[in-house]
Motif scaffolding. Sequence first.
Motif, PDB file in Angstrom:
ATOM      1  N   UNK A 118     -20.242  13.791 -36.841  1.00  0.00           N
ATOM      2  CA  UNK A 118     -18.821  14.019 -37.071  1.00  0.00           C
ATOM      3  C   UNK A 118     -18.175  12.831 -37.756  1.00  0.00           C
ATOM      4  N   UNK A 119     -18.616  11.600 -37.442  1.00  0.00           N
ATOM      5  CA  UNK A 119     -18.044  10.407 -38.064  1.00  0.00           C
ATOM      6  C   UNK A 119     -18.317  10.376 -39.566  1.00  0.00           C
ATOM      7  N   UNK A 120     -19.491  10.832 -39.987  1.00  0.00           N
ATOM      8  CA  UNK A 120     -19.802  10.848 -41.416  1.00  0.00           C
ATOM      9  C   UNK A 120     -18.911  11.849 -42.146  1.00  0.00           C
ATOM     10  N   UNK A 121     -18.561  12.941 -41.487  1.00  0.00           N
ATOM     11  CA  UNK A 121     -17.648  13.925 -42.079  1.00  0.00           C
ATOM     12  C   UNK A 121     -16.272  13.306 -42.309  1.00  0.00           C
ATOM     13  N   UNK A 122     -15.768  12.544 -41.342  1.00  0.00           N
ATOM     14  CA  UNK A 122     -14.470  11.873 -41.490  1.00  0.00           C
ATOM     15  C   UNK A 122     -14.509  10.867 -42.631  1.00  0.00           C
ATOM     16  N   UNK A 123     -15.629  10.166 -42.790  1.00  0.00           N
ATOM     17  CA  UNK A 123     -15.767   9.200 -43.875  1.00  0.00           C
ATOM     18  C   UNK A 123     -15.741   9.898 -45.232  1.00  0.00           C
ATOM     19  N   UNK A 124     -16.384  11.043 -45.323  1.00  0.00           N
ATOM     20  CA  UNK A 124     -16.382  11.814 -46.577  1.00  0.00           C
ATOM     21  C   UNK A 124     -14.971  12.281 -46.895  1.00  0.00           C
ATOM     22  N   UNK A 125     -14.267  12.770 -45.909  1.00  0.00           N
ATOM     23  CA  UNK A 125     -12.887  13.242 -46.121  1.00  0.00           C
ATOM     24  C   UNK A 125     -12.003  12.098 -46.598  1.00  0.00           C
ATOM     25  N   UNK A 126     -12.136  10.923 -45.992  1.00  0.00           N
ATOM     26  CA  UNK A 126     -11.323   9.767 -46.392  1.00  0.00           C
ATOM     27  C   UNK A 126     -11.599   9.365 -47.836  1.00  0.00           C
ATOM     28  N   UNK A 127     -12.847   9.464 -48.266  1.00  0.00           N
ATOM     29  CA  UNK A 127     -13.193   9.116 -49.641  1.00  0.00           C
ATOM     30  C   UNK A 127     -12.661  10.144 -50.629  1.00  0.00           C
ATOM     31  N   UNK A 128     -12.734  11.403 -50.265  1.00  0.00           N
ATOM     32  CA  UNK A 128     -12.288  12.469 -51.173  1.00  0.00           C
ATOM     33  C   UNK A 128     -10.776  12.594 -51.203  1.00  0.00           C
ATOM     34  N   UNK A 129     -10.117  12.283 -50.112  1.00  0.00           N
ATOM     35  CA  UNK A 129      -8.668  12.433 -50.015  1.00  0.00           C
ATOM     36  C   UNK A 129      -8.049  11.130 -49.511  1.00  0.00           C
ATOM     37  N   UNK A 130      -8.046  10.099 -50.361  1.00  0.00           N
ATOM     38  CA  UNK A 130      -7.467   8.825 -49.915  1.00  0.00           C
ATOM     39  C   UNK A 130      -5.961   8.953 -49.696  1.00  0.00           C
ATOM     40  N   UNK A 131      -5.436   8.102 -48.852  1.00  0.00           N
ATOM     41  CA  UNK A 131      -3.999   8.124 -48.567  1.00  0.00           C
ATOM     42  C   UNK A 131      -3.245   7.427 -49.682  1.00  0.00           C
ATOM     43  N   UNK A 132      -2.062   7.931 -50.022  1.00  0.00           N
ATOM     44  CA  UNK A 132      -1.251   7.297 -51.056  1.00  0.00           C
ATOM     45  C   UNK A 132      -0.885   5.867 -50.679  1.00  0.00           C
ATOM     46  N   UNK A 133      -0.705   5.035 -51.688  1.00  0.00           N
ATOM     47  CA  UNK A 133      -0.357   3.639 -51.466  1.00  0.00           C
ATOM     48  C   UNK A 133       1.086   3.322 -51.868  1.00  0.00           C
ATOM     49  N   UNK A 134       1.731   4.191 -52.631  1.00  0.00           N
ATOM     50  CA  UNK A 134       3.078   3.922 -53.114  1.00  0.00           C
ATOM     51  C   UNK A 134       4.077   3.933 -51.965  1.00  0.00           C
ATOM     52  N   UNK A 135       5.031   3.002 -52.051  1.00  0.00           N
ATOM     53  CA  UNK A 135       6.127   2.957 -51.094  1.00  0.00           C
ATOM     54  C   UNK A 135       7.407   3.249 -51.850  1.00  0.00           C
ATOM     55  N   UNK A 136       8.110   4.298 -51.426  1.00  0.00           N
ATOM     56  CA  UNK A 136       9.326   4.742 -52.096  1.00  0.00           C
ATOM     57  C   UNK A 136      10.517   4.451 -51.197  1.00  0.00           C
ATOM     58  N   UNK A 137      11.555   3.869 -51.793  1.00  0.00           N
ATOM     59  CA  UNK A 137      12.773   3.547 -51.055  1.00  0.00           C
ATOM     60  C   UNK A 137      13.968   4.055 -51.856  1.00  0.00           C
ATOM     61  N   UNK A 138      14.835   4.803 -51.190  1.00  0.00           N
ATOM     62  CA  UNK A 138      16.082   5.262 -51.801  1.00  0.00           C
ATOM     63  C   UNK A 138      17.234   4.637 -51.023  1.00  0.00           C
ATOM     64  N   UNK A 139      18.111   3.943 -51.731  1.00  0.00           N
ATOM     65  CA  UNK A 139      19.278   3.316 -51.115  1.00  0.00           C
ATOM     66  C   UNK A 139      20.524   3.774 -51.856  1.00  0.00           C
ATOM     67  N   UNK A 140      21.677   3.336 -51.376  1.00  0.00           N
ATOM     68  CA  UNK A 140      22.916   3.677 -52.085  1.00  0.00           C
ATOM     69  C   UNK A 140      22.979   2.973 -53.436  1.00  0.00           C
ATOM     70  N   UNK A 141      22.175   1.916 -53.605  1.00  0.00           N
ATOM     71  CA  UNK A 141      22.172   1.146 -54.847  1.00  0.00           C
ATOM     72  C   UNK A 141      21.097   1.576 -55.841  1.00  0.00           C
ATOM     73  N   UNK A 142      20.151   2.419 -55.422  1.00  0.00           N
ATOM     74  CA  UNK A 142      19.129   2.840 -56.364  1.00  0.00           C
ATOM     75  C   UNK A 142      17.903   3.448 -55.720  1.00  0.00           C
TER      76      UNK A 142
END
Length: 64
Positions: free
Chosen positions: A1-25
């Motif tokens: 089961x652990x190898x399956x989780x590793x495959x999923x993480x490689x195929x579907x990596x988590x996004x790295x972008x950080x988005x911030x919306x404020x009153x100024x922009x």
Amino acid sequence: MDSFKAIIKKRFPKPEQKVVETKDGFFIDGFPIRFVSEVQTKKLGSDVVQVNVEFLAKSYKKNI
């Protein structure tokens, strides 16, 4: 089961972008996005958010 989780993480990596919306922009990884007209968000998981941004630009070029 652990190898399956590793495959999923490689195929579907988590996004790295950080988005911030404020009153100024609107910022992606600290960089301002100007002339934003609409922002829609949808939480997809504990640390994944879908962000749709509509903004005006001087030009557009698609390099494929």
